[in-house]
Write an enzyme that holds these catalytic residues in place. Structure first.
Site, mmCIF file in Angstrom:
data_model
loop_
_atom_site.group_PDB
_atom_site.id
_atom_site.type_symbol
_atom_site.label_atom_id
_atom_site.label_comp_id
_atom_site.label_asym_id
_atom_site.label_seq_id
_atom_site.Cartn_x
_atom_site.Cartn_y
_atom_site.Cartn_z
ATOM 1 N N ASP A 134 6.129 2.600 -2.303
ATOM 2 C CA ASP A 134 6.167 3.723 -3.255
ATOM 3 C C ASP A 134 5.116 3.550 -4.364
ATOM 4 O O ASP A 134 5.448 3.579 -5.557
ATOM 5 C CB ASP A 134 7.552 3.850 -3.901
ATOM 6 C CG ASP A 134 8.678 3.834 -2.894
ATOM 7 O OD1 ASP A 134 8.494 4.392 -1.803
ATOM 8 O OD2 ASP A 134 9.746 3.283 -3.206
ATOM 9 N N GLU B 49 11.359 13.706 -0.011
ATOM 10 C CA GLU B 49 11.368 12.942 -1.258
ATOM 11 C C GLU B 49 9.943 12.536 -1.622
ATOM 12 O O GLU B 49 8.975 12.983 -1.007
ATOM 13 C CB GLU B 49 12.246 11.699 -1.116
ATOM 14 C CG GLU B 49 11.805 10.730 -0.023
ATOM 15 C CD GLU B 49 12.746 9.553 0.140
ATOM 16 O OE1 GLU B 49 13.883 9.633 -0.357
ATOM 17 O OE2 GLU B 49 12.341 8.559 0.767
#
Length: 477
Positions: free
Chosen positions: A63, A238
Site C-alpha cells: 500500500d 478499495e
C-alpha cells in the site's frame, strides 16, 4: 500566354522540389533511442534478507504512498514483514531517482490510545502524506481485516522525515456504519482545494472536502459516494487515489478491485469534476450497480501477469500516482508469483493515450523516457499479453513482427503498422472480428534478463490493456 506557361512550369518545378526535399526530410533515419543504464539489482524472494533491513530496498512494501519533497522521493507504506512481525509505525523509504530505494525506518513511535481502543489493530495500513501550508500531514489507517470498525488518524510535522505529532481522529466508522474508514488519499482540485478520498468494500469509495488549516473534514458525515461494487463481486473495491491532469483538465480515480492476495488489480475512471461522476472507458458510471457482468466496470490497467521469462507478479494493487513535472508515475505493490508472501514496491511510468486515458509501462521504472523509435527496431520477436477485466493472472505469448507488416502468432497471421514516432497499431483477426490495439513503444529495462529492451503499452478499442516486450534489441541499428 507565354508568361502564363512559364509561371506554370516554375510552379511545377517548385512542387517537384518540395516533394524531393520533403522526401529527403522524411527519409532521415531516426536515431537509436537512449536506453536506461543498468539499475541496482534487487534480489527477490531471498530469505537471507528477511532480518537485514539494509537489504530490504523495495521488499516488504505494501500500500505505498509516493510523494516528492524537494529533490527526494519517499514512500510511506503499511506495516508488514515477510517471515516475521513488524511493530506499529508506518514504513518509510527514500530515493533520489525512483529506482534505488533505501528503507530508512518508521514514521511513528506510538499510536494514540483512542485509535488502539477503537480498532484494536494488528498493524497500521495504507498511509498518505501531503504538504499543506508548510506542514506535512501524515494520514494512516487503523483497522482489522474484514471489519469496518476503523479509524483514520492524522499526524503532522515540519519535516517529511519527522518527528510527527499526533492530531487525533480524521474520521472513524463502526460496524453499524455503511462505509469503512480506511485507505485515505489527499488530492487537490483545479482550484487548490484539498479533498480526501477513502473507503473499502461496504458502500465503496467516498470523498470529503478537507480544511487545509486542520487537515480534517470541513463537514461531518461520510461524504459523497464515487464508486461502489455489489454483493456479487463481494464489494471488493478499495485503495482509492484521485489525480488531476491539468493538461487534460480531467480527474482520474484509480482504485483496486478484487482480493488482496489473489486477483487484486488496478482500474481507472475519469470525471470532469472531482466530485464525479466517474466513468470508465466504456462509459460505465462507477456508482451504477446495474452494470453486468460486475467485473466489466472500471478500465483495468494492470493485474497479475507473467511477461516472457520475467518474474511473475500476482495481486498488484493499492496504487498512488505522482505527477513530477511533465511526468506521471504509478507506485503500487505486487506479490512475487514464486511466493506471494513476499511483497515489493513497483514504480511504473504512466503514458497517456491520444483520447486522454492513462496506461502503465509493462516494466518497473529504470529511468526511461519516451522517444522516437526507428521502425526497423520493431521487427523481430516479442512477448505480448492482454489484461482482460475478467481474467486473474495472464501469461504472455510469443509473436513476431515481420518487415512486410505481418504479425505471426500462435493463432495465425495478423497485421501491424507504425504511425508517428512511437505508435504501433496491432490488428488481430479474430472470429468476433478485428481487435485493434493502439500502443506506445518506449525504451525500458528488462530487470530479469539484465538488459535494455523495448516495451509497448496501450488499449484496444474496448479499453482492454495490451502490453509487449521485445525479446532482443539491436542497439547498433
Amino acid at each position: 500566354m507565354k508568361k502564363t506557361w512559364i509561371l506554370a512550369c516554375l510552379a511545377a518545378v517548385g512542387i517537384i522540389l518540395m516533394v524531393v526535399f520533403r522526401g529527403q526530410e522524411d527519409s532521415t533515419p531516426v536515431p537509436v533511442p537512449e536506453f536506461p543504464t543498468e539499475p541496482p539489482e534487487y534480489s527477490l524472494v531471498n530469505p537471507a534478507h528477511i532480518h537485514n533491513q539494509e537489504k530490504w530496498g523495495i521488499m516488504n512494501t505494501h500500500d505505498p504512498a509516493l510523494v516528492k519533497d524537494g529533490e527526494m522521493y519517499y514512500t510511506f507504506s503499511t506495516d508488514i514483514m515477510v517471515g516475521g512481525s513488524y511493530p506499529f509505525g508506518i514504513m518509510v523509504r527514500r530515493s533520489e531517482d525512483l529506482i534505488d530505494w533505501q528503507y530508512i525506518g518508521q514514521a511513528l513511535e506510538d499510536i494514540p490510545e483512542e485509535a488502539m481502543e477503537w480498532a484494536n489493530p494488528e498493524n497500521l495500513w495504507a498511509p498518505d502524506v501531503v504538504k499543506m501550508n508548510d506542514t506535512y500531514y501524515l494520514y494512516y489507517s487503523v483497522s482489522r481485516f474484514g471489519v469496518n470498525r476503523s479509524y483514520i488518524g492524522l499526524a503532522t510535522s515540519d519535516s517529511i522525515e519527522g518527528p510527527w505529532e499526533h492530531q487525533g481522529k480524521v474520521i472513524k466508522t463502526s460496524g453499524s456504519d455503511p462505509v469503512n474508514a480506511i485507505d485515505p488519499n489527499i488530492t487537490f482540485d483545479r482550484d487548490g482545494v484539498p479533498w480526501m478520498v477513502y473507503g473499502s468494500f461496504w458502500e465503496g469509495i467516498h470523498l470529503l472536502e478537507i480544511d487545509p488549516a486542520t487537515g480534517k473534514p470541513v463537514e461531518d458525515g461520510f461524504g459523497k459516494l464515487l464508486a461502489v461494487r455489489d454483493y456479487m463481486a463481494d464489494r471488493a473495491i478499495e485503495g482509492p487515489n484521485i489525480v488531476y491532469n491539468p493538461d487534460l483538465d480531467m480527474y482520474y480515480l484509480f482504485s483496486s478491485y478484487g482480493s488482496l492476495n489473489s486477483d487484486y488489480n488496478v482500474r481507472v475512471a475519469r470525471a470532469n469534476e472531482i466530485t464525479g461522476p466517474y466513468v470508465d472507458y466504456n462509459g460505465n458510471d462507477l456508482t451504477d450497480l446495474s452494470v453486468r457482468p460486475v467485473y466489466e466496470a472500471g478500465t483495468k490497467l494492470i493485474g497479475g501477469y507473467k511477461l516472457g521469462n520475467e518474474h511473475g507478479w500476482v495481486a498488484p494493487g493499492h496504487n498512488t500516482v505522482l505527477q513530477d513535472g511533465e511526468n506521471f508515475f504509478m507506485a503500487h505493490h505486487a506479490r512475487a508469483q514464486a511466493d506471494p508472501n513476499w511483497s515489493y514496491l513497483h514504480i511504473r511510468k504512466i503514458l497517456w493515450t491520444e483520447d486522454g486515458w492513462p496506461v502503465v509501462s509493462p516494466s518497473r521504472y529504470a529511468g526511461e523516457t519516451l522517444q522516437p523509435i526507428p521502425e526497423s527496431m520493431l521487427i523481430g520477436e516479442w512477448e505480448h499479453l492482454r489484461h482482460p477485466r475478467n481474467e486473474i493472472n495472464v501469461t504472455s505469448r510469443s509473436i513476431e513482427l515481420l518487415s512486410n507488416g505481418v504479425v505471426v502468432a500462435d493463432d495465425g497471421e495478423h497485421k501491424w503498422a507504425f504511425e508517428g514516432e512511437s505508435t504501433l497499431v496491432l490488428t488481430w483477426d479474430t472470429e468476433q472480428g478485428d481487435v485493434v490495439e493502439t500502443v506506445t513503444v518506449h525504451p525500458g529495462w528488462d530487470w530479469r534478463n539484465d538488459k535494455p529492451t523495448l516495451y509497448f503499452t496501450g488499449l484496444d478499442e474496448d479499453g482492454v490493456s495490451a502490453w509487449g516486450k521485445k525479446d532482443e534489441v539491436n542497439l547498433d541499428e
